[in-house]
Design an enzyme around this catalytic site. Structure first.
Site, PDB file in Angstrom:
ATOM      1  N   ASP A   8      99.846 -83.397   6.515  1.00  0.00           N
ATOM      2  CA  ASP A   8     100.901 -82.490   6.083  1.00  0.00           C
ATOM      3  C   ASP A   8     101.341 -81.734   7.347  1.00  0.00           C
ATOM      4  OD1 ASP A   8     102.446 -80.682   4.426  1.00  0.00           O
ATOM      5  OD2 ASP A   8     100.820 -79.250   4.676  1.00  0.00           O
ATOM      6  N   ASP A  10     103.367 -78.070   7.420  1.00  0.00           N
ATOM      7  CA  ASP A  10     103.314 -76.601   7.305  1.00  0.00           C
ATOM      8  C   ASP A  10     101.928 -76.131   6.864  1.00  0.00           C
ATOM      9  OD1 ASP A  10     106.013 -76.257   7.982  1.00  0.00           O
ATOM     10  OD2 ASP A  10     106.642 -76.662   5.928  1.00  0.00           O
TER      11      ASP A  10
END
Length: 240
Positions: A8, A10
């Protein structure tokens, strides 16, 4: 022996949410309450489209946005981890699956010279219009009821693995590194022998724990991390 690392972005690679970080470019570093309150659950990308229109209307230009975005901090230990992966690419394929956008991720990775660590980045397409406004689109359409309307990370992962198989590439193990609620769907797709790496104290860790308490634990093993150095230690053992 090849391993797939799925990241991922953020609150995983960077220690902030890139979409909320860009608000530092806005007048007084905040958005009008009417705009802030216009967000509907599951429709984040459409909301960010409106934020980018507001920034454009406020005279915020590409250079301002790029300067702000490339100052975003990396998560603890992440610079070391990405450096290690970059030096050991013969063992690792590495992809990003993120609800951010192509412009932000590209700026951040290139500024830190990490763009070559990643084989592919799957995120919402973004571009600057002829008038200098940043525009963003949904990554794809899908039918998964668990995920936001613009992105099902399980679908992305499954399609990537299928494409790799067609090219004759299969993986000894998949490691999924993330933090958020939208990372649970791809984690539930992982098999025995794979590993989920939720960030300590964030939504993904809590959701995985809840599944165990509800007697429907995920198939893969789980390694919780606070610093990416812990992920690097695990990977060093793998390639030994």
């Amino acid at each position: 022996m090849k391993f797939l690392l799925v990241f991922d972005f953020d609150h995983t690679i960077v220690d902030e949410n890139s979409d909320t970080w860009i608000v530092r470019c806005a007048p007084d570093k905040k958005l009008p309450s009417g705009l802030r309150n216009s967000y509907r659950p599951g429709h984040w990308t459409e909301y960010m489209g409106r934020v980018f229109v507001y920034l454009g209307d406020s005279g915020v230009r590409e250079g301002d946005m790029k300067r702000t975005m490339t100052a975003i901090p990396f998560t603890a230990g992440m610079v070391d981890l990405l450096g290690f992966i970059g030096k050991n690419k013969e063992f690792f394929d590495c992809i990003i699956v993120s609800d951010s956008n192509t412009v932000f991720i590209d700026w951040i990775l290139k500024a830190a010279d990490f763009h070559e660590v990643f084989d592919e980045v799957f995120t919402n397409p973004a571009a600057f219009s002829s008038t200098g406004y940043l525009t963003v689109q949904s990554f794809h359409a899908h039918h998964c009821p668990k995920c936001p309307k613009n992105l099902c990370k399980r679908k992305v992962l499954k399609e990537f693995l299928d494409k790799q198989l067609e090219r004759g590439v299969s993986y000894t193990q998949i490691a999924y590194i993330g933090d958020g609620g939208n990372d649970l769907c791809p984690v539930m797709f992982l098999k025995k022998g794979d590993v989920a790496m939720p960030r300590h104290g964030y939504t993904l860790e809590k959701k995985i724990s809840q599944l165990s308490r509800d007697f429907c634990p995920i198939e893969c093993s789980v390694l919780v991390w606070s610093s990416a150095v812990e992920i690097m230690s695990y990977l060093k053992l793998l390639i030994k």
